[in-house]
Design an enzyme around this catalytic site. Structure first.
Site, PDB file in Angstrom:
ATOM      1  N   ARG A  21      -7.110  11.601  -6.744  1.00 21.73           N
ATOM      2  CA  ARG A  21      -8.380  10.959  -6.407  1.00 21.73           C
ATOM      3  C   ARG A  21      -9.502  11.973  -6.122  1.00 21.73           C
ATOM      4  NH1 ARG A  21      -9.370   6.511  -4.226  1.00 21.73           N
ATOM      5  NH2 ARG A  21     -11.389   7.402  -4.624  1.00 21.73           N
ATOM      6  N   ASP A  45      -6.579  -3.071  -7.585  1.00 19.26           N
ATOM      7  CA  ASP A  45      -7.191  -3.612  -6.371  1.00 19.26           C
ATOM      8  C   ASP A  45      -7.540  -5.064  -6.642  1.00 19.26           C
ATOM      9  OD1 ASP A  45      -8.329  -2.646  -3.609  1.00 19.26           O
ATOM     10  OD2 ASP A  45      -9.764  -4.073  -4.417  1.00 19.26           O
ATOM     11  N   ARG A  92       0.817  -1.227   0.000  1.00 18.59           N
ATOM     12  CA  ARG A  92       0.000   0.000   0.000  1.00 18.59           C
ATOM     13  C   ARG A  92       0.848   1.274   0.000  1.00 18.59           C
ATOM     14  NH1 ARG A  92      -5.608  -0.663   1.391  1.00 18.59           N
ATOM     15  NH2 ARG A  92      -6.129  -2.739   0.641  1.00 18.59           N
ATOM     16  N   TYR A  95     -15.049 -11.663   0.109  1.00 17.47           N
ATOM     17  CA  TYR A  95     -15.766 -10.440  -0.279  1.00 17.47           C
ATOM     18  C   TYR A  95     -17.054 -10.767  -1.026  1.00 17.47           C
ATOM     19  CZ  TYR A  95     -11.945  -7.418   1.189  1.00 17.47           C
ATOM     20  OH  TYR A  95     -11.020  -6.743   1.951  1.00 17.47           O
ATOM     21  N   ARG A 135      -3.388   6.572   0.037  1.00 16.11           N
ATOM     22  CA  ARG A 135      -3.844   7.743   0.785  1.00 16.11           C
ATOM     23  C   ARG A 135      -2.816   8.393   1.681  1.00 16.11           C
ATOM     24  NH1 ARG A 135      -8.915   4.977   3.170  1.00 16.11           N
ATOM     25  NH2 ARG A 135      -7.450   3.274   2.871  1.00 16.11           N
TER      26      ARG A 135
HETATM   27  O1  1CP Z   1       0.569   0.478  -3.236  1.00 19.46           O
HETATM   28  C1  1CP Z   1      -0.369  -0.350  -3.193  1.00 19.46           C
HETATM   29  O2  1CP Z   1      -0.250  -1.430  -2.594  1.00 19.46           O
HETATM   30  C2  1CP Z   1      -1.659   0.056  -3.845  1.00 19.46           C
HETATM   31  C3  1CP Z   1      -2.374  -0.963  -4.630  1.00 19.46           C
HETATM   32  C4  1CP Z   1      -3.416  -1.766  -3.851  1.00 19.46           C
HETATM   33  C5  1CP Z   1      -3.303  -3.103  -3.471  1.00 19.46           C
HETATM   34  C6  1CP Z   1      -2.085  -3.975  -3.551  1.00 19.46           C
HETATM   35  C7  1CP Z   1      -4.728  -1.347  -3.542  1.00 19.46           C
HETATM   36  C8  1CP Z   1      -5.295  -0.015  -3.755  1.00 19.46           C
HETATM   37  N1  1CP Z   1      -5.428  -2.409  -3.056  1.00 19.46           N
HETATM   38  C9  1CP Z   1      -4.576  -3.484  -2.988  1.00 19.46           C
HETATM   39  C10 1CP Z   1      -4.892  -4.855  -2.584  1.00 19.46           C
HETATM   40  C11 1CP Z   1      -6.052  -5.094  -1.710  1.00 19.46           C
HETATM   41  N2  1CP Z   1      -7.304  -4.583  -1.777  1.00 19.46           N
HETATM   42  C12 1CP Z   1      -6.030  -6.056  -0.681  1.00 19.46           C
HETATM   43  C13 1CP Z   1      -4.845  -6.924  -0.367  1.00 19.46           C
HETATM   44  C14 1CP Z   1      -3.836  -6.133   0.387  1.00 19.46           C
HETATM   45  C15 1CP Z   1      -4.145  -5.889   1.834  1.00 19.46           C
HETATM   46  O3  1CP Z   1      -4.319  -6.889   2.576  1.00 19.46           O
HETATM   47  O4  1CP Z   1      -4.178  -4.723   2.231  1.00 19.46           O
HETATM   48  C16 1CP Z   1      -7.287  -6.071  -0.082  1.00 19.46           C
HETATM   49  C17 1CP Z   1      -7.729  -6.934   1.077  1.00 19.46           C
HETATM   50  C18 1CP Z   1      -8.092  -5.131  -0.790  1.00 19.46           C
HETATM   51  C19 1CP Z   1      -9.509  -4.816  -0.540  1.00 19.46           C
HETATM   52  C20 1CP Z   1      -9.668  -3.378  -0.237  1.00 19.46           C
HETATM   53  N3  1CP Z   1      -9.674  -2.405  -1.201  1.00 19.46           N
HETATM   54  C21 1CP Z   1      -9.738  -2.763   1.027  1.00 19.46           C
HETATM   55  C22 1CP Z   1      -9.725  -3.474   2.369  1.00 19.46           C
HETATM   56  C23 1CP Z   1     -11.116  -3.535   2.949  1.00 19.46           C
HETATM   57  C24 1CP Z   1     -11.222  -4.479   4.136  1.00 19.46           C
HETATM   58  O5  1CP Z   1     -11.748  -5.591   3.927  1.00 19.46           O
HETATM   59  O6  1CP Z   1     -10.779  -4.102   5.221  1.00 19.46           O
HETATM   60  C25 1CP Z   1      -9.809  -1.377   0.808  1.00 19.46           C
HETATM   61  C26 1CP Z   1      -9.926  -0.277   1.824  1.00 19.46           C
HETATM   62  C27 1CP Z   1      -9.763  -1.186  -0.603  1.00 19.46           C
HETATM   63  C28 1CP Z   1      -9.748   0.108  -1.341  1.00 19.46           C
HETATM   64  C29 1CP Z   1      -8.395   0.498  -1.817  1.00 19.46           C
HETATM   65  N4  1CP Z   1      -7.557  -0.284  -2.599  1.00 19.46           N
HETATM   66  C30 1CP Z   1      -6.422   0.429  -2.901  1.00 19.46           C
HETATM   67  C31 1CP Z   1      -6.546   1.725  -2.301  1.00 19.46           C
HETATM   68  C32 1CP Z   1      -5.535   2.832  -2.430  1.00 19.46           C
HETATM   69  C33 1CP Z   1      -7.779   1.739  -1.634  1.00 19.46           C
HETATM   70  C34 1CP Z   1      -8.369   2.900  -0.882  1.00 19.46           C
HETATM   71  C35 1CP Z   1      -9.292   3.609  -1.788  1.00 19.46           C
HETATM   72  C36 1CP Z   1      -9.173   5.090  -1.730  1.00 19.46           C
HETATM   73  O7  1CP Z   1      -8.072   5.667  -1.888  1.00 19.46           O
HETATM   74  O8  1CP Z   1     -10.235   5.701  -1.561  1.00 19.46           O
END
Ligand code: 1CP
Length: 354
Positions: free
Chosen positions: A47, A83, A34, A159, A38
């Protein structure tokens, strides 16, 4: 392999690839899960005008957001900005990524009819991601790896079945145990989607792939081995021919490390709960380890960060002495949104200096 992939002949010399394959890296490799997102004002600026999924399917935006943390922090790897639900969206599943929540599925998958109705991933539908990777590789320096990724079948299933983020995974485990045949059909379909998404990224030339089974830590080891491992093993087997490092990671997976190592990855990601040298005793020799600074330590001020970074580096060295073939520095999970980006930059400098 595509022409783009052939344009990346120096893979073995990338610090991340060297550490993953038992060679000596030119410097201690570090990246952060990540790292794009943000914590960065330049990400928040983009964004402000673009939705999350819109950004994920726009090659120029994907390239820009992927590059932001590389420019700022001098990390050894970029991770594709995407994602885990992007291939599900591309396949035609009605979902959104809701700010402050995460993925939300319009029609959760709970019955045999729901599973049968799941669409398949047509390779053309993730063409924007392949295009984005071409743009990133054209911009990325010769010493920086590009990591592609996908969600593992179990985490995707959680999910789809729960309809969004979950605390207890009760519906997921109810299907797993109550109707194992249906569970296996669903997991098979998700495995196909995961393989398709990773193949698109590998054909476009990514230097490594990470399979996120983020929520597998909710399972007992026995359930993991029975209901999850065979599907994740198929993912790793199907991408083995690309001969790039394959990383596997989940949160709270201390009790599963041996089983997760058994599904075929080259690198095992470890969260902050288990020291890296202890992780190697659970995983066994012959694999690299990745991790595992507690992401909250980045809030604790320079002295604590300095101490904890040095501790993780020392644990990594003990892990190698205990049989790991290398150590890739990372967090134990993703960068938290409120993290000071300068704390990350300073941590990278320190890691490279040790
Ligand atoms: O630098 C990076 O890693 C960004 C790329 C990235 C990756 C690898 C994003 C962007 N998402 C992910 C993978 C991801 N998405 C995972 C596996 C990694 C982890 O365990 O953190 C998971 C579980 C998700 C699902 C997801 N998408 C969540 C988690 C929700 C939960 O169940 O708690 C969230 C908050 C997102 C949204 C998301 N994905 C990525 C970003 C930057 C965001 C936030 C959105 C925003 O900026 O509004």
């Amino acid at each position: 392999m595509s022409d783009t992939a052939r344009l990346r002949p120096h893979r073995a010399h990338l610090p991340l690839v060297a550490a993953a394959t038992g060679a000596t890296p030119s410097r201690r490799p570090v990246w952060f899960m990540r790292q794009a997102g943000r914590s960065l004002p330049e990400y928040r600026a983009i964004r402000a005008d673009h939705g999350m999924l819109e950004s994920c399917f726009d090659p120029a935006l994907v390239c820009e957001i992927t590059m932001q943390p590389v420019r700022r922090h001098d990390v050894d790897a970029a991770i594709l900005f995407s994602d885990i639900v992007v291939p599900l969206k591309a396949a035609g599943i009605d979902l959104d990524i809701v700010a402050g929540t995460g993925p939300v599925i319009a029609h959760p998958v709970r019955t045999a009819d729901d599973v049968t109705a799941l669409p398949r991933l047509e390779p053309g539908s993730v063409g924007a991601i392949g295009k984005a990777i071409e743009l990133i590789l054209a911009e990325l320096g010769d010493d920086t790896a590009l990591i592609g990724f996908a969600g593992a079948p179990f985490t995707l299933a959680s999910y789809l079945i729960e309809g969004g983020p979950s605390r207890n995974y009760e519906r997921t485990k109810a299907m797993m145990h109550g109707d194992p045949a249906l569970w296996n059909v669903l997991m098979g379909r998700l495995t196909d989607i995961t393989i398709g998404f990773l193949t698109t990224q590998l054909e476009a030339g990514v230097d490594a792939v990470q399979l996120f089974d983020s929520w597998a830590g909710a399972l007992s080891d026995a359930d993991y081995r029975t209901y999850v491992a065979p599907h994740s093993a198929r993912v790793f087997a199907e991408v083995a021919s690309y001969a790039v490092p394959r990383i596997h990671f989940g949160v709270g997976t201390g009790e599963l490390l041996a089983s997760m190592a058994g599904v075929g990855a080259d690198v095992i990601g470890v969260d902050w709960r288990v020291p890296l040298d202890e992780a190697v005793r659970r995983v066994g020799p012959g694999k690299a380890v990745q991790g595992n600074l507690d992401p909250t330590m980045l809030f604790a001020g320079p002295e604590v960060i300095d101490r904890e970074v040095r501790r993780v580096v020392a644990d990594g060295e003990r892990a190698v002495a205990a049989g790991a073939i290398g150590h890739i520095f990372n967090l134990g999970h993703g960068v938290l949104p409120g993290t000071d980006p300068d704390a990350i930059t300073r941590a990278v400098e320190l890691i490279h200096s040790l």
